[in-house]
Design a protein around this motif. Structure first.
Motif, PDB file in Angstrom:
ATOM      1  N   TYR A 170      63.225  42.103  11.416  1.00  0.00           N
ATOM      2  CA  TYR A 170      64.533  41.476  11.283  1.00  0.00           C
ATOM      3  C   TYR A 170      64.740  41.157   9.808  1.00  0.00           C
ATOM      4  CZ  TYR A 170      68.302  38.074  11.994  1.00  0.00           C
ATOM      5  OH  TYR A 170      69.484  37.394  11.942  1.00  0.00           O
ATOM      6  N   ILE A 228      67.635  39.908   6.668  1.00  0.00           N
ATOM      7  CA  ILE A 228      68.885  39.173   6.395  1.00  0.00           C
ATOM      8  C   ILE A 228      69.188  39.220   4.917  1.00  0.00           C
ATOM      9  CG2 ILE A 228      69.870  36.838   6.274  1.00  0.00           C
ATOM     10  CD1 ILE A 228      68.733  36.086   8.765  1.00  0.00           C
ATOM     11  N   TYR A 259      71.193  36.918   2.102  1.00  0.00           N
ATOM     12  CA  TYR A 259      71.799  35.618   1.840  1.00  0.00           C
ATOM     13  C   TYR A 259      72.432  35.616   0.459  1.00  0.00           C
ATOM     14  CZ  TYR A 259      69.750  33.207   5.856  1.00  0.00           C
ATOM     15  OH  TYR A 259      69.438  32.788   7.121  1.00  0.00           O
ATOM     16  N   PHE A 271      74.413  32.777   4.831  1.00  0.00           N
ATOM     17  CA  PHE A 271      74.233  34.040   5.544  1.00  0.00           C
ATOM     18  C   PHE A 271      75.358  35.028   5.210  1.00  0.00           C
ATOM     19  CE2 PHE A 271      73.039  36.750   9.059  1.00  0.00           C
ATOM     20  CZ  PHE A 271      74.233  37.227   9.564  1.00  0.00           C
ATOM     21  N   ASP A 328      72.983  40.563   8.772  1.00  0.00           N
ATOM     22  CA  ASP A 328      71.609  40.821   9.184  1.00  0.00           C
ATOM     23  C   ASP A 328      71.498  42.194   9.834  1.00  0.00           C
ATOM     24  OD1 ASP A 328      71.630  38.712  12.211  1.00  0.00           O
ATOM     25  OD2 ASP A 328      72.916  40.370  11.581  1.00  0.00           O
TER      26      ASP A 328
END
Lengths: 113, 114
Positions: free
Chosen positions: A32, A34, A36, A46, A49
């Motif tokens: 996973y 992401i 930012y 955020f 993702d």
């Protein structure tokens, strides 16, 4: 002694152009990822993702690309705006790691008029 | 819905003192993580709490500790402060299990150790 600060790579982009921010991740078990954005004086926010079973995901003006073969992640920002000026971090984790992310060093994006 | 709230936002301490930082997660979020951000090391994971239990711990000395209360609010404590503890301490909350785990960060508590 005094610690040496991380030398953040800087990406200068002209307003209206597209930006591409790259990130190499370290853990092949990560599933996973992401991106930012952190503006000065604020906490990371955020952006988008992607899970490891995907290689591309699109959001509003942003696209994340994942290449698991070379452990590379990129963030593309379309039509970059002055408000996009910030430090951008990629982060990775295994799904079962919950809140424990490994963050990259960050890239400073400067949008010029 | 209110975001993650951290207090205090700024504080100055001297070496040897201790400090307690507080974090209120987003309503409904039961997982709280803490990160240290410095120019030298970037964002580093400190620990994570879920249902009042520490679930994960980063590579920090025992001077760094934390806890979570039954209402999911969390505190972290740093004892015997050192100059190198000067940093932005970020708290993040998430929905945790069964969710992708997107972290929602607070604005941080900026600690300066003199």
């Amino acid at each position: 002694g005094e610690s040496v600060g991380l030398h953040l790579p800087t990406l200068s982009v002209q307003e209206g152009d597209n930006s591409i921010i790259n990130c190499a991740y370290s853990n092949s078990a990560s599933d996973y990822f992401i991106w930012y954005k952190q503006e000065s004086g604020k906490g990371p926010q955020f952006i988008i993702d992607i899970r490891s079973n995907m290689d591309k995901r699109q959001g509003q003006r942003v696209t994340v690309l994942l290449n698991k073969t070379v452990k590379h992640l990129s963030l593309q920002i379309a039509a970059t705006q002055p408000g996009d000026s910030a430090v951008y971090f990629c982060a990775e984790k295994r799904t079962d790691s919950w809140g424990k992310f490994q963050f990259g060093a960050g890239t400073q994006v400067v949008v010029t008029p | 819905k209110a975001g993650v709230t951290q207090t205090p936002r700024y504080l100055i301490k001297t070496r040897g003192q201790q400090v307690t930082l507080s974090c209120s997660p987003i309503s409904g979020h039961r997982s709280v993580s803490w990160y240290q951000q410095t120019p030298g090391q970037g964002l580093q994971f400190l620990f994570e709490y879920f249902s009042e239990t520490q679930r994960n711990k980063g590579n920090f000395p025992g001077r760094f500790s934390g806890r979570q209360f039954s209402n999911s609010r969390s505190e972290m404590n740093v004892s015997t402060l050192e100059l190198g503890d000067s940093a932005l301490y970020l708290c993040a909350s998430s929905l945790a299990q069964g969710h992708t785990g997107e972290l929602f960060f607070g604005e941080g508590s900026r600690l300066t150790v003199l």
